[in-house]
Design an enzyme around this catalytic site. Structure first.
Site, PDB file in Angstrom:
ATOM      1  N   GLU A 180       0.806  -1.234   0.000  1.00 54.34           N
ATOM      2  CA  GLU A 180       0.000   0.000   0.000  1.00 54.34           C
ATOM      3  C   GLU A 180       0.835   1.279   0.000  1.00 54.34           C
ATOM      4  O   GLU A 180       0.602   2.191   0.787  1.00 54.34           O
ATOM      5  CB  GLU A 180      -0.956  -0.009   1.195  1.00 54.34           C
ATOM      6  CG  GLU A 180      -1.873  -1.226   1.207  1.00 54.34           C
ATOM      7  CD  GLU A 180      -2.840  -1.235   2.389  1.00 54.34           C
ATOM      8  OE1 GLU A 180      -2.718  -0.400   3.293  1.00 54.34           O
ATOM      9  OE2 GLU A 180      -3.749  -2.099   2.393  1.00 54.34           O
ATOM     10  N   ASN A 221       2.153  -5.116  -3.190  1.00 52.58           N
ATOM     11  CA  ASN A 221       0.753  -5.458  -2.910  1.00 52.58           C
ATOM     12  C   ASN A 221      -0.046  -4.184  -2.604  1.00 52.58           C
ATOM     13  O   ASN A 221       0.419  -3.316  -1.865  1.00 52.58           O
ATOM     14  CB  ASN A 221       0.743  -6.385  -1.678  1.00 52.58           C
ATOM     15  CG  ASN A 221      -0.577  -7.068  -1.419  1.00 52.58           C
ATOM     16  OD1 ASN A 221      -1.132  -7.706  -2.317  1.00 52.58           O
ATOM     17  ND2 ASN A 221      -1.083  -6.971  -0.194  1.00 52.58           N
ATOM     18  N   HIS A 257     -10.183  -6.045  -2.291  1.00 52.32           N
ATOM     19  CA  HIS A 257     -11.230  -5.740  -1.299  1.00 52.32           C
ATOM     20  C   HIS A 257     -12.339  -4.967  -2.011  1.00 52.32           C
ATOM     21  O   HIS A 257     -12.150  -3.805  -2.376  1.00 52.32           O
ATOM     22  CB  HIS A 257     -10.658  -4.897  -0.162  1.00 52.32           C
ATOM     23  CG  HIS A 257      -9.691  -5.626   0.701  1.00 52.32           C
ATOM     24  ND1 HIS A 257     -10.047  -6.700   1.479  1.00 52.32           N
ATOM     25  CD2 HIS A 257      -8.360  -5.442   0.896  1.00 52.32           C
ATOM     26  CE1 HIS A 257      -8.982  -7.142   2.132  1.00 52.32           C
ATOM     27  NE2 HIS A 257      -7.943  -6.404   1.784  1.00 52.32           N
ATOM     28  N   GLU A 286      -6.215 -10.659  -1.370  1.00 51.63           N
ATOM     29  CA  GLU A 286      -7.025 -10.413  -0.162  1.00 51.63           C
ATOM     30  C   GLU A 286      -8.506 -10.270  -0.511  1.00 51.63           C
ATOM     31  O   GLU A 286      -9.194  -9.371   0.001  1.00 51.63           O
ATOM     32  CB  GLU A 286      -6.544  -9.146   0.555  1.00 51.63           C
ATOM     33  CG  GLU A 286      -5.055  -9.134   0.867  1.00 51.63           C
ATOM     34  CD  GLU A 286      -4.589  -7.927   1.681  1.00 51.63           C
ATOM     35  OE1 GLU A 286      -5.442  -7.196   2.222  1.00 51.63           O
ATOM     36  OE2 GLU A 286      -3.368  -7.710   1.761  1.00 51.63           O
ATOM     37  N   ASP A 288     -12.288 -10.026  -0.684  1.00 50.14           N
ATOM     38  CA  ASP A 288     -13.553 -10.093   0.053  1.00 50.14           C
ATOM     39  C   ASP A 288     -14.488  -9.050  -0.544  1.00 50.14           C
ATOM     40  O   ASP A 288     -14.036  -8.129  -1.226  1.00 50.14           O
ATOM     41  CB  ASP A 288     -13.400  -9.980   1.581  1.00 50.14           C
ATOM     42  CG  ASP A 288     -12.728  -8.717   2.076  1.00 50.14           C
ATOM     43  OD1 ASP A 288     -12.596  -7.756   1.297  1.00 50.14           O
ATOM     44  OD2 ASP A 288     -12.342  -8.678   3.258  1.00 50.14           O
TER      45      ASP A 288
HETATM   46  C1  XIL Z   1      -6.199  -6.272   8.352  1.00 52.55           C
HETATM   47  C2  XIL Z   1      -6.553  -7.461   9.241  1.00 52.55           C
HETATM   48  O1  XIL Z   1      -7.497  -8.249   8.581  1.00 52.55           O
HETATM   49  C3  XIL Z   1      -7.087  -6.986  10.564  1.00 52.55           C
HETATM   50  O2  XIL Z   1      -7.254  -8.082  11.466  1.00 52.55           O
HETATM   51  C4  XIL Z   1      -6.139  -5.966  11.196  1.00 52.55           C
HETATM   52  O3  XIL Z   1      -6.709  -5.455  12.384  1.00 52.55           O
HETATM   53  C5  XIL Z   1      -5.854  -4.839  10.230  1.00 52.55           C
HETATM   54  O4  XIL Z   1      -5.343  -5.368   9.012  1.00 52.55           O
HETATM   55  N1  XIL Z   1      -4.902  -4.624   3.689  1.00 52.55           N
HETATM   56  C6  XIL Z   1      -3.908  -5.460   4.140  1.00 52.55           C
HETATM   57  C7  XIL Z   1      -4.173  -6.339   5.306  1.00 52.55           C
HETATM   58  O5  XIL Z   1      -2.855  -5.559   3.504  1.00 52.55           O
HETATM   59  O6  XIL Z   1      -3.015  -6.604   6.056  1.00 52.55           O
HETATM   60  C8  XIL Z   1      -5.256  -5.792   6.201  1.00 52.55           C
HETATM   61  O7  XIL Z   1      -5.537  -6.753   7.208  1.00 52.55           O
HETATM   62  C9  XIL Z   1      -6.476  -5.448   5.389  1.00 52.55           C
HETATM   63  C10 XIL Z   1      -6.162  -4.403   4.353  1.00 52.55           C
END
Ligand code: XIL
Length: 370
Positions: A180, A221, A257, A286, A288
């Site tokens: 990020e 990422n 996401h 990731e 969802d």
């Molecule tokens: C999130 C986790 O799911 C949570 O449990 C934590 O509190 C915060 O981080 N992008 C990412 C992940 O790269 O590491 C993040 O994970 C979600 C967003």
């Protein structure tokens, strides 16, 4: 009204991709119920036919399917652990390899939970995605409030990367080295790393990680880089420039996401294809799809199609190697705690029952055959 328009966009996109990928799947009902949790035995003592697991389908489709893993649930809930082992062939620690977990005080490392996951993965024939080495979040206060000079902070970052990557040397398939680093407009995020070290911290991080484990596949990422947009353009330019300089970067992770309130990324395959041409692999890291609660049927349908849009984008891309969901059950989702009023983002419900999104993913994998 607005909702319907958005949903129509998501549906059209998924249908378009789907028609290209697997024409015959359009005949199946997208809302059909998935098989219930695996049956232990059928009537009259005969074993019931067990539904295909995601990992079995993914093996046949030539892709890895992964999940983020909550360390406490893995250790404490057999049903959770059973599903991680049975359904996925890749795992990512949700938090256990982040800086605050691994090096909570300077020079003192704690790999307990991460080691447990690596051992679980080995026992279950799974690959491990390391997540993550350089990020602006989940940094311990000794890093953020330390008031270090640039030279000191650079050495702290070097030490952290070297120690962590060396600890897991030979056990990590893909490392999310930098996470990020960009804003939505494609400028670099104003993190502690950029402020103190300048943009060169990115190349340094990849070089240091490579020195510590030359065989790990090193990823950049980020989120909101599914389609072609200013942010994914900036990632593309970064990777192109790093590769020209000989910096060891071999992959780009698209977090994936999504939110049913916004259109699904119809142009994901177009976006990922250009990374193929740069010679790096890609992954959905990731996935969802969150829903404003309470969810209605139309939103659930949009969620199924959004999952399929991401997965099909990967399946259509030659060097897209893995599709990871950010947790598989609504029981342990980060969404409700982060996005007020939203939830139900995962492919299993809170009682470990597979949802229609699970069926949608199964269908894509079944028919992929690449
Ligand atoms: C999130 C986790 O799911 C949570 O449990 C934590 O509190 C915060 O981080 N992008 C990412 C992940 O790269 O590491 C993040 O994970 C979600 C967003």
């Amino acid at each position: 009204m607005i909702k319907m328009t958005r949903v129509a966009t998501v549906g059209a996109a998924a249908a378009g991709l789907m028609a290209f990928l697997v024409p015959n799947v359009m005949a199946s009902s997208p809302g059909q119920q998935p098989p219930a949790a695996p049956a232990k035995g059928g009537p009259h003592g005969k074993p019931a036919p067990s539904p295909q697991t995601l990992r079995a389908l993914a093996d046949r489709a030539g892709i890895h399917i992964g999940t983020a893993v909550n360390a406490d649930a893995l250790a404490g809930e057999p049903q959770y652990a059973d599903l991680v082992g049975a359904q996925f062939n890749s795992v990512t620690p949700e938090n256990a390899m982040k800086w605050d977990a691994v090096e909570p005080t300077r020079g003192t490392y704690n790999y307990t939970q991460a080691d447990q996951l690596v051992a679980f993965a080995k026992a279950h024939g799974q690959l491990v995605r390391g997540h993550t080495l350089v990020w602006h979040n989940q940094l311990p206060s000794w890093v953020t409030a330390g008031d270090f000079s640039a030279a000191e902070l650079r050495e702290i970052l070097h030490q952290h990367i070297t120690a962590e990557v060396s600890h897991f040397k030979g056990k990590i398939w893909q490392w999310d080295v930098v996470n990020e680093a960009f804003n939505e407009d494609g400028t670099l995020r104003d993190s502690i790393w950029l402020q103190k070290l300048g943009p060169g911290y990115i190349a340094d991080a990849f070089r240091w990680a490579h020195q510590a484990d030359p065989k790990a596949i090193l990823f950049y990422n980020d989120y909101n880089i599914d389609g072609v947009n200013p942010k994914s353009n900036a990632v593309y330019d970064l990777v192109s420039s790093l590769r020209k300089q000989g910096v060891p970067i071999q992959g780009v992770g698209d977090q994936g996401h999504l939110d049913v309130q916004y259109p699904a990324p119809h142009d994901i395959a177009t976006n990922l294809a250009r990374f193929d041409k740069l010679g790096v692999q890609t992954a959905i890291t990731e996935a969802d799809v969150r829903i404003p609660l309470p969810a209605d049927n139309t939103e659930v349908e949009a969620q199924n199609e959004a999952y399929q849009t991401l997965l099909e984008g990967c399946l259509l891309t030659r060097h897209c190697t893995d599709f990871t969901v950010w947790g598989f059950t609504d029981k342990y989702s980060w969404v409700p705690g982060t996005f007020t009023g939203e939830g139900q983002a995962n492919i299993y419900d809170e009682n470990y029952q597979p949802k229609t999104a699970y069926t949608a993913i199964s269908q894509d994998l079944t028919l992929a055959g690449r």
